[in-house]
Design an enzyme around this catalytic site. Structure first.
Site, short mmCIF file in Angstrom:
data_model
loop_
_atom_site.label_atom_id
_atom_site.label_comp_id
_atom_site.label_asym_id
_atom_site.label_seq_id
_atom_site.Cartn_x
_atom_site.Cartn_y
_atom_site.Cartn_z
N CYS A 279 0.99 -1.13 -0.10
CA CYS A 279 0.55 -0.52 0.01
C CYS A 279 0.57 1.07 0.11
O CYS A 279 0.36 2.21 -0.99
CB CYS A 279 -0.80 0.10 0.79
SG CYS A 279 -0.80 -0.70 2.66
N ARG A 308 7.04 -11.07 4.86
CA ARG A 308 6.84 -11.69 6.57
C ARG A 308 7.23 -12.22 7.86
O ARG A 308 7.63 -13.30 6.30
CB ARG A 308 5.50 -10.72 6.42
CG ARG A 308 4.67 -10.17 5.28
CD ARG A 308 2.63 -10.65 5.66
NE ARG A 308 2.28 -9.55 4.97
CZ ARG A 308 1.21 -9.02 5.13
NH1 ARG A 308 -0.06 -10.55 5.54
NH2 ARG A 308 0.68 -8.30 4.06
N GLN A 326 1.19 -10.75 -3.06
CA GLN A 326 -0.66 -10.55 -2.73
C GLN A 326 -1.03 -9.75 -3.97
O GLN A 326 -0.07 -9.08 -5.16
CB GLN A 326 -0.54 -9.22 -2.28
CG GLN A 326 -0.80 -9.81 -0.45
CD GLN A 326 -0.72 -8.13 0.15
OE1 GLN A 326 -0.09 -7.99 0.31
NE2 GLN A 326 -1.63 -8.84 1.11
N ASP A 328 -3.19 -7.35 -5.36
CA ASP A 328 -2.62 -6.50 -4.83
C ASP A 328 -3.99 -5.26 -5.23
O ASP A 328 -3.41 -4.94 -7.45
CB ASP A 328 -2.05 -5.22 -3.62
CG ASP A 328 -1.85 -5.13 -2.45
OD1 ASP A 328 -3.28 -5.59 -2.15
OD2 ASP A 328 -0.97 -5.32 -1.42
N HIS A 330 -5.22 -1.25 -5.22
CA HIS A 330 -5.62 0.32 -4.41
C HIS A 330 -6.37 1.20 -4.97
O HIS A 330 -6.08 1.72 -6.29
CB HIS A 330 -4.00 0.65 -3.73
CG HIS A 330 -3.84 -0.04 -3.09
ND1 HIS A 330 -2.60 -0.83 -3.76
CD2 HIS A 330 -3.68 -0.26 -1.90
CE1 HIS A 330 -1.77 -1.58 -2.06
NE2 HIS A 330 -2.94 -1.26 -1.35
N LYS A 409 -12.75 -3.86 7.33
CA LYS A 409 -12.18 -4.60 5.89
C LYS A 409 -13.64 -5.24 6.02
O LYS A 409 -14.46 -6.34 6.85
CB LYS A 409 -11.10 -5.06 6.26
CG LYS A 409 -11.59 -5.93 6.77
CD LYS A 409 -9.74 -6.75 6.80
CE LYS A 409 -9.38 -7.89 8.93
NZ LYS A 409 -8.56 -8.63 8.45
N HIS A 455 -7.60 -0.88 -0.05
CA HIS A 455 -7.15 -1.71 -0.02
C HIS A 455 -8.03 -3.10 -0.72
O HIS A 455 -8.89 -3.37 0.20
CB HIS A 455 -6.03 -2.36 0.65
CG HIS A 455 -5.92 -0.94 1.14
ND1 HIS A 455 -3.91 -0.75 1.81
CD2 HIS A 455 -6.12 0.32 2.10
CE1 HIS A 455 -3.99 0.51 2.73
NE2 HIS A 455 -5.43 1.32 3.04
#
Length: 581
Positions: A279, A308, A326, A328, A330, A409, A455
């Site tokens: 992000c 991570r 991911q 992802d 945005h 979320k 996100h």
């Protein structure tokens, strides 16, 4: 207890049922081995366990003996009677029984804590409860395994023996659960991944998976599908760096809320972090220019690799790793666009999951204790998500306190072919990061305004989603994802020319084809192809070569008989184009 109350869908009933069964287990063990000392025995997901300190080393035969003794306790239908004792009396009571672990637990309780016990027959255990009313209410039990467990999880304390078990209100439900466990073992993505040579995990990189050529086929097909579907819906693709400086992560809030899960390095004497999330990079991509309200919404997609830190004991195949990609995206939007954008993402996720044959449920996760922002901002964000869901009539449940630190979320929990659930997709509404990075757009009034940010992911993690697909399909992938779509297998080497000719035709048509012309027995070749979950197996012998056709077998449909190469090619191309599952 009234029969209708034994509703195993009720989490409290389930907890009481499993907790009671753990006490029955403890009573049975004490009957068989009176010198065994009791530690703890909680209810857990899918069952219960109890820890014992005992000289005798438990084995599988012992579990059968214990289970038989448990049936006697259940048949006796003892009432579970609660009673309380003052602190010193409670300590003395347990000390007299030689229950050292219980004494320690009592001594560690706060001074004003109520100390309660439960009695069933001649067995008494320290416990806060709650429990069922009688042991006879427990109907179906299965002890599953024995494992070592350090007292209180401390490697410096004694190793105890932990017995795991499960229980259900009926033998039918227990049998169904055990069948699912067996099916899950057969479908284990680590086992199938090795058999199909999809990926590998090495000691040189624990938690950092290696994808092999066959696995890369699946990965590339998924990513190609992802890119195509995002282009259709107005997303643009970006790519952001793996490493960015410490200040970025302080600004984003990750430093304060997530740094224990991050990896760090130094460059030119300054602190940098390997990104755990995509992000902040997307926010910088937005910030590169000043946008007008007419430009919004801006949808940026990124297949972004993140790292991570996971504890080594938590690592599990592709399901729990230390680096993953991911899928992802945005979305930067006007406040009045929130509802439409959330609805658009919900429908997008539904399209993808439905195509794979997954059913799912949605949870609205609300503000966690460790969060950023004001009460008003969180209330507005949670209301926006709730109203978007209500407007399209999609059911959801509330998951209190499980939101991201920057916003609430919607989490999508998909169900696989054997009934397990996996949290994959998520839509996170964020009003914090736009403030922290001071991003803006020019409104219709000519002034600067703050955009709202979403996100979202659909697969969640490409690696984990592949693991889920392996287990969901038991390695028998839909044809468009299958690493090997067709394998041509010759009975003897003299039919190799025809096999190579057909292989060239299929390859030219865009099919993933292999010709197995080795000097091996056809039975061996067939077993190998089945083990590798090849989608279509074609046998080529004298009859097929003379007739210029193929004897075809599908891993999903079984024997299909004889077909010409043109007929099979047309069938496969149609199956791929329609993404049949």
């Amino acid at each position: 207890m009234a029969k209708e109350k034994l509703n195993f869908e009720d989490e409290q009933i389930k907890l009481r049922y499993r907790h009671t069964t753990s006490h029955i287990l403890a009573q049975a063990v004490k009957k068989l081995w009176p010198d065994a000392k009791l530690a703890i025995g909680p209810a857990i997901d899918n069952g219960f366990y109890y820890d014992f300190d005992m000289e005798h080393k438990l084995n599988d035969q012992d579990l059968l003996k214990i289970q038989k003794e448990m049936k006697k306790v259940i048949k006796a239908n003892y009432p579970l009677e609660r009673f309380e004792l003052p602190r010193e009396e409670a300590i003395e009571f347990m000390a007299e029984k030689g229950e050292d672990y219980k004494v320690e637990l009592i001594e560690d309780l706060p001074e004003d804590e109520t100390i309660s016990f439960y009695r069933q027959g001649d067995f008494v255990d320290l416990c806060a409860g709650p429990h069922m009313e009688k042991t006879g209410q427990i109907k179906a039990v299965k002890l599953q395994s024995v494992a070592g467990a350090y007292w209180r999880g401390d490697v410096n304390r004694k190793m105890l023996q932990r017995i795991y078990g499960t229980c259900f209100p009926s033998q039918e439900e227990l049998d169904e659960y055990l069948h699912k466990l067996e099916e899950a073992k057969k479908r284990d993505h680590r086992k199938i991944g090795k058999e199909m040579d999809l990926f590998a995990l090495y000691e040189e990189g624990p938690g950092f998976p290696f994808f092999m050529p066959e696995g890369m086929v699946i990965r590339n097909e998924l990513e190609s599908f992802w890119k195509s579907e995002h282009r259709k819906r107005g997303y643009e693709e970006i790519k952001t760096p793996l490493i960015m400086n410490e200040q970025l992560w302080r600004t984003s809030g990750h430093w304060d809320h997530y740094k224990d899960n991050m990896y760090f390095t130094k460059i030119d004497g300054e602190e940098y972090a390997i990104k755990p999330m995509n992000c902040p990079g997307a926010v910088l991509a937005y910030k590169r220019r000043l946008w007008s309200y007419r430009d919004l919404p801006i949808r940026m997609g990124e297949l972004g690799q993140v790292h991570r830190h996971e504890l080594s004991g938590a690592l599990h195949g592709l399901m729990r790793v230390r680096t993953f990609t991911q899928d992802d995206a945005h979305i930067f939007m006007l406040p009045e666009q929130i509802k439409d954008e959330v609805i658009g993402v919900v429908k997008f996720i539904d399209d993808v999951y439905s195509m794979f044959g997954f059913t799912y449920h949605i949870e609205l996760s609300t503000r966690p204790e460790d969060s950023m922002g004001s009460d008003e901002e969180w209330e507005n964000a949670e209301t926006a998500l709730r109203e978007a869901m209500e407007s399209i009539g999609v059911p959801f449940v509330i998951n209190e306190g499980d939101g991201a630190f920057y916003g609430p979320k919607l989490d999508f929990h998909l169900e696989d072919s054997i009934g397990r659930t996996w949290q994959c997709g998520t839509i996170q509404l964020d009003m914090q990061m736009p403030q922290r990075f001071d991003i803006s757009y020019i409104g219709s009034d000519g002034a600067k305004h703050r955009p709202v940010m979403i996100h979202r992911v659909i697969f969640g993690s490409i690696e984990r989603f592949i693991g889920i697909l392996i287990e969901h399909f038991a390695g028998k992938f839909p044809l468009w994802l299958a690493p090997v779509q067709v394998r041509l297998m010759t009975v003897t080497e003299k039919f190799a020319d025809y096999a190579q000719e057909v292989a060239a035709q299929f390859e030219a048509a865009g099919l993933r084809v292999e010709a197995d012309v080795r000097n091996e027995k056809i039975g061996y070749k067939i077993r190998e192809a089945r083990n590798e979950r090849v989608s279509y197996m074609c046998i080529i012998g004298e009859r097929e070569t003379e007739a210029r056709n193929l004897t075809v077998r599908s891993i999903k449909e079984g024997e299909l008989g004889e077909m010409t190469p043109d007929e099979l090619q047309a069938k496969l191309l149609e199956e791929i184009a329609e993404k049949k599952m």
